[in-house]
Every structure is written in structure tokens, then in C-alpha cells.
Design an enzyme around this catalytic site. Structure first.
Site, PDB file in Angstrom:
ATOM      1  N   ASP A   1       2.208   7.155 -11.899  1.00 55.54           N
ATOM      2  CA  ASP A   1       1.771   5.952 -11.182  1.00 55.54           C
ATOM      3  C   ASP A   1       2.238   4.750 -12.002  1.00 55.54           C
ATOM      4  O   ASP A   1       1.798   4.571 -13.149  1.00 55.54           O
ATOM      5  CB  ASP A   1       0.239   6.001 -11.070  1.00 55.54           C
TER       6      ASP A   1
ATOM      7  N   TYR B   1       1.277  -9.321  -0.760  1.00 53.97           N
ATOM      8  CA  TYR B   1       2.656  -8.814  -0.915  1.00 53.97           C
ATOM      9  C   TYR B   1       3.604  -9.956  -1.299  1.00 53.97           C
ATOM     10  O   TYR B   1       4.397  -9.835  -2.239  1.00 53.97           O
ATOM     11  CB  TYR B   1       3.100  -8.162   0.394  1.00 53.97           C
TER      12      TYR B   1
HETATM   13  P1  NAD Z   1       8.730   3.321   0.845  1.00 55.17           P
HETATM   14  O1  NAD Z   1       7.292   3.267   1.227  1.00 55.17           O
HETATM   15  O2  NAD Z   1       9.559   4.419   1.420  1.00 55.17           O
HETATM   16  O3  NAD Z   1       8.924   3.363  -0.728  1.00 55.17           O
HETATM   17  C1  NAD Z   1       8.005   2.886  -1.653  1.00 55.17           C
HETATM   18  C2  NAD Z   1       7.905   3.919  -2.759  1.00 55.17           C
HETATM   19  O4  NAD Z   1       7.033   3.429  -3.784  1.00 55.17           O
HETATM   20  C3  NAD Z   1       7.340   5.241  -2.251  1.00 55.17           C
HETATM   21  O5  NAD Z   1       8.167   6.308  -2.664  1.00 55.17           O
HETATM   22  C4  NAD Z   1       5.973   5.321  -2.930  1.00 55.17           C
HETATM   23  O6  NAD Z   1       5.570   6.634  -3.227  1.00 55.17           O
HETATM   24  C5  NAD Z   1       6.245   4.517  -4.194  1.00 55.17           C
HETATM   25  N1  NAD Z   1       4.993   4.071  -4.820  1.00 55.17           N
HETATM   26  C6  NAD Z   1       3.947   3.451  -4.217  1.00 55.17           C
HETATM   27  N2  NAD Z   1       2.962   3.272  -5.118  1.00 55.17           N
HETATM   28  C7  NAD Z   1       3.399   3.787  -6.303  1.00 55.17           C
HETATM   29  C8  NAD Z   1       2.850   3.912  -7.590  1.00 55.17           C
HETATM   30  N3  NAD Z   1       1.618   3.459  -7.853  1.00 55.17           N
HETATM   31  N4  NAD Z   1       3.590   4.501  -8.554  1.00 55.17           N
HETATM   32  C9  NAD Z   1       4.841   4.966  -8.308  1.00 55.17           C
HETATM   33  N5  NAD Z   1       5.413   4.864  -7.093  1.00 55.17           N
HETATM   34  C10 NAD Z   1       4.693   4.286  -6.109  1.00 55.17           C
HETATM   35  O7  NAD Z   1       9.319   1.916   1.256  1.00 55.17           O
HETATM   36  P2  NAD Z   1      10.723   1.233   0.850  1.00 55.17           P
HETATM   37  O8  NAD Z   1      11.080   0.364   1.992  1.00 55.17           O
HETATM   38  O9  NAD Z   1      11.683   2.228   0.390  1.00 55.17           O
HETATM   39  O10 NAD Z   1      10.279   0.274  -0.349  1.00 55.17           O
HETATM   40  C11 NAD Z   1      10.893   0.298  -1.621  1.00 55.17           C
HETATM   41  C12 NAD Z   1      10.818  -1.084  -2.233  1.00 55.17           C
HETATM   42  O11 NAD Z   1      11.604  -1.987  -1.451  1.00 55.17           O
HETATM   43  C13 NAD Z   1       9.416  -1.685  -2.307  1.00 55.17           C
HETATM   44  O12 NAD Z   1       9.261  -2.385  -3.527  1.00 55.17           O
HETATM   45  C14 NAD Z   1       9.402  -2.660  -1.143  1.00 55.17           C
HETATM   46  O13 NAD Z   1       8.506  -3.721  -1.345  1.00 55.17           O
HETATM   47  C15 NAD Z   1      10.853  -3.130  -1.157  1.00 55.17           C
HETATM   48  N6  NAD Z   1      11.304  -3.713   0.107  1.00 55.17           N
HETATM   49  C16 NAD Z   1      11.507  -2.938   1.227  1.00 55.17           C
HETATM   50  C17 NAD Z   1      11.944  -3.548   2.391  1.00 55.17           C
HETATM   51  C18 NAD Z   1      12.231  -2.785   3.659  1.00 55.17           C
HETATM   52  O14 NAD Z   1      12.541  -3.421   4.678  1.00 55.17           O
HETATM   53  N7  NAD Z   1      12.172  -1.485   3.659  1.00 55.17           N
HETATM   54  C19 NAD Z   1      12.151  -4.930   2.424  1.00 55.17           C
HETATM   55  C20 NAD Z   1      11.922  -5.668   1.281  1.00 55.17           C
HETATM   56  C21 NAD Z   1      11.499  -5.053   0.127  1.00 55.17           C
END
Ligand code: NAD
Length: 266
Positions: free
Chosen positions: A65, A165
Site C-alpha cells: 500500500d 482528487y
Molecule cells: P486504475 O484504477 O486502473 O489504477 C489505479 C491503480 O492504483 C490500481 O491498480 C490500484 O490498485 C492502485 N492503487 C490504489 N490505491 C493504492 C494503494 N493504496 N497502494 C498501491 N496501489 C494503489 O485507474 P488508472 O486510470 O489506471 O489510474 C492510474 C493513475 O492515473 C492514477 O493516479 C489516476 O489518478 C491517473 N489518471 C487517470 C486518468 C484516466 O483517465 N484514466 C486521468 C488522469 C489521471
């Protein structure tokens, strides 16, 4: 320029899904040995390890985590035990706990700040300590180490109903730039990627059906991104091809941050 990350070791947090998994796949394809961090579900992380190994790459999965100091310390110690070095950190883990501000609980606020901001601090600090310890790796990378923070367009665009966020990602921007200012002279490069709307689990609902039409109005380039769009940028930022790029945020958003509402005179 042909990009190769051979002999380099990359740690990607939150890499069992979405953008983290895409980044891990792409880094491995470019030749890096990859540590796939996951939070609670080992199975998808182990599946990705198998996939990378089947393609001839090197990977291991480590649960931790990122918001817990002792778990982050263990994550980095196990990474070094397995591969001996760390060259690239992709601090990608993130989550949302959405709510109108007057109804937002302290728990919703704290959870998002702890994972999205404190987690980035803890992982960056551990990576910087490791870079200092191992020093230069001539012939492997021009920089002593590279950190890529996964931010969001919401480090710039305010987001009603998602104040926790947006605050966390605004924090990531100044965290990244402050660290970059502090460690540049050690030849450690620190940058952020700010994705816009990318199709992953975090925004499943917003990128499909009727919501998609509304979303596309916010994207001048006219499409939702996919994980590969971000992964390509991760590989470039991790490589010598971007060796003079430091302290910057690369927006990968199809132009979402261009205030498209003003296209027709506001
Ligand atoms: P996602 O939910 O698939 O990935 C997020 C990952 O973070 C997951 O694998 C989850 O298990 C992990 N996670 C959550 N809490 C955790 C913890 N305490 N310790 C370790 N891991 C943890 O979503 P995503 O879209 O792949 O997001 C990845 C990153 O990209 C994030 O930081 C998100 O804010 C950012 N982001 C995504 C988008 C989008 O459109 N998808 C846009 C802007 C930013």
C-alpha cells in the site's frame, strides 16, 4: 532515436490495472526489468508478470500500500533484493472518492490525499535515497535516476464534486517541481504526466454510453485516450531521448486542458 531501457530496472506502482499496467508492459517491451506493484489483488499483477515473461521480459509482482511508510520501504527493499538497482520510478497509484464538498467525509478526503499525494512523496523519497546510494551507472542511463509522477489534467482544471482528487493532483504538481528543483544537480530527472480522459477502470462510467458524447465535447482532438497513449510517453520520459526534460508536466489529453468551451467565443 531508438529507445532502449536494457539493463534498467523500473518500479511501477498500481501496475496491476489501467495506466500502470500499460506502462509496465511498455517499459518491459523497451528492455527494462519491471516491478509490478499492486495494492490488494495479487492475481492480475501475477498475470501481467506471466505475460511479460512469456514475451521474453523480466518482471516480478510485489504487494504494498503506497500510503503506508513501512510497506513502501519494504517494496523498495524487495525491488533491490530482486534486481540489484532501481533506475525508473513510475509513481502511478491513485484513486477517487467523489462527493459534493459539503457532503465529503474526512475519510474520503484523507484516503485520496494519502494515496494520491502522500503515496507519491513516500515512493519518490525511497527512490531518491536508492538513486543516491547506487550512484552513476555509466552506459546504462545518462541520468542517475528518473521519477515519473502520474498526475492528471486536474492538477490544472478545477473539478467540482472531486475537490479531494483535484487537491491531491495540484499537490503532485508542486511536489514534483520542488523535488526536481532540489535534486536536478544530482542528475536525477523528475517529471509528471497529466493524462486527460483515458479509458481505464477509474473512469469506466464516464467513457461509455451517453456520458461519452458529453465527454467528447471536452476533447478537441475528438477521442478518448487509451493506456498506450500514456505508456508511450512513460517510456520516452524514462529514456535518454528525453534527457534534457526535467521538472515538467507532459499533458496527454487530446487538448482537454485547452479550455475547449472557449472555442466558439466562450
Ligand atoms: P486504475 O484504477 O486502473 O489504477 C489505479 C491503480 O492504483 C490500481 O491498480 C490500484 O490498485 C492502485 N492503487 C490504489 N490505491 C493504492 C494503494 N493504496 N497502494 C498501491 N496501489 C494503489 O485507474 P488508472 O486510470 O489506471 O489510474 C492510474 C493513475 O492515473 C492514477 O493516479 C489516476 O489518478 C491517473 N489518471 C487517470 C486518468 C484516466 O483517465 N484514466 C486521468 C488522469 C489521471
Amino acid at each position: 532515436m531508438l529507445i532502449s531501457l536494457k539493463q534498467q530496472v523500473a518500479l511501477v506502482t498500481g501496475a496491476s490495472s489501467g495506466l500502470g499496467a500499460g506502462a509496465a508492459r511498455a517499459l518491459a517491451a523497451a528492455g527494462a526489468a519491471v516491478v509490478i506493484n499492486y495494492n490488494s489483488h495479487a492475481e492480475p499483477a501475477e498475470q501481467l508478470v506471466d505475460e511479460i515473461r512469456a514475451a521474453g521480459g523480466q518482471a516480478i509482482a510485489i504487494g504494498a500500500d503506497v500510503s503506508k511508510e513501512d510497506q513502501v520501504e519494504r517494496l523498495f527493499a524487495e525491488t533491490i533484493k530482486a534486481f540489484g538497482y532501481l533506475d525508473i520510478l513510475v509513481a502511478n497509484s491513485g484513486l477517487q472518492k467523489d462527493s459534493p464538498i459539503t457532503e465529503m467525509s474526512l475519510e474520503q478526503w484523507n484516503t485520496v490525499i494519502e494515496v494520491n499525494l502522500t503515496g507519491q512523496f513516500l515512493c519518490a523519497r525511497a527512490a531518491l535515497r536508492q538513486f543516491a546510494k547506487q550512484g552513476d551507472r555509466p552506459g546504462v542511463s545518462r541520468a542517475v535516476g528518473k521519477i515519473i509522477h502520474m498526475s492528471s489534467v486536474h492538477q490544472l482544471i478545477p473539478w467540482a464534486g472531486h475537490a479531494n482528487y483535484a487537491a491531491s493532483k495540484g499537490g503532485v504538481d508542486l511536489l514534483m517541481r520542488s523535488i526536481a528543483q532540489e535534486v536536478g544537480q544530482q542528475r536525477i530527472r523528475v517529471n509528471s504526466i497529466a493524462p486527460g480522459a483515458i479509458h481505464t477502470a477509474i473512469n469506466e462510467a464516464a467513457t461509455q454510453g451517453p456520458a461519452l458524447e458529453k465527454l467528447l465535447k471536452l476533447i478537441p482532438y475528438g477521442r478518448v485516450g487509451d493506456a498506450e497513449d500514456v505508456a508511450n510517453a512513460v517510456v520516452w520520459l524514462a529514456s535518454d531521448a528525453s534527457d534534457y526534460v526535467h521538472g515538467t508536466t507532459l499533458f496527454i489529453d487530446g487538448g482537454m486542458s485547452l479550455y475547449p468551451e472557449f472555442r466558439d467565443n466562450g
